[in-house]
Design an enzyme around this catalytic site. Structure first.
Site, PDB file in Angstrom:
ATOM      1  N   CYS A  30       0.834  -1.213   0.000  1.00  0.00           N
ATOM      2  CA  CYS A  30       0.000   0.000   0.000  1.00  0.00           C
ATOM      3  C   CYS A  30       0.864   1.256   0.000  1.00  0.00           C
ATOM      4  CB  CYS A  30      -0.899  -0.068   1.234  1.00  0.00           C
ATOM      5  SG  CYS A  30      -1.681   1.472   1.699  1.00  0.00           S
ATOM      6  N   CYS A  33       0.193   3.766   2.769  1.00  0.00           N
ATOM      7  CA  CYS A  33       0.662   3.212   4.047  1.00  0.00           C
ATOM      8  C   CYS A  33       2.141   3.531   4.257  1.00  0.00           C
ATOM      9  CB  CYS A  33       0.464   1.702   4.089  1.00  0.00           C
ATOM     10  SG  CYS A  33      -1.255   1.184   3.979  1.00  0.00           S
TER      11      CYS A  33
END
Length: 105
Positions: A30, A33
């Site tokens: 991600c 993230c």
């Protein structure tokens, strides 16, 4: 350093903590993230001894992500006395996370 929290340790580390707990639900693939990760590490260092800061890899640990309705990552939850008191979805500035912790202290 932020703690690595797993489904096996979540109850003990998060729900039974006597301090506020910040939990970053994330995954290695991600992109956003990876933007939040360094902020969470900074927060972890700044609040050492005052709050618990940890990360849950949702690919490896899906039980609590599902239980708390984490559908988008990164999602950062702040717990106090085992209850969610703040939820941030997506990338936020560091102050958003520190304000949430300060409110829970």
């Amino acid at each position: 350093m932020a703690l690595e929290i797993t489904d096996a340790t979540f109850d003990e580390v998060v729900l039974k903590s006597d301090k506020p707990v910040v939990v970053d639900f994330w995954a290695a693939w991600c992109g956003p993230c990876r933007m939040v990760g360094p902020i969470i590490e900074e927060v972890s260092n700044e609040y050492e001894g005052k709050a618990v800061v940890g990360k849950v890899d949702v690919d490896a640990n899906q039980e609590y992500a599902a239980k708390y309705g984490v559908r988008n990552i990164p999602t950062v939850l702040v717990f106090k006395n085992g209850e969610i008191v703040n939820r941030q979805v997506g990338v936020s500035p560091k102050k958003v996370y520190t304000d949430a912790i300060d409110a829970a202290l």
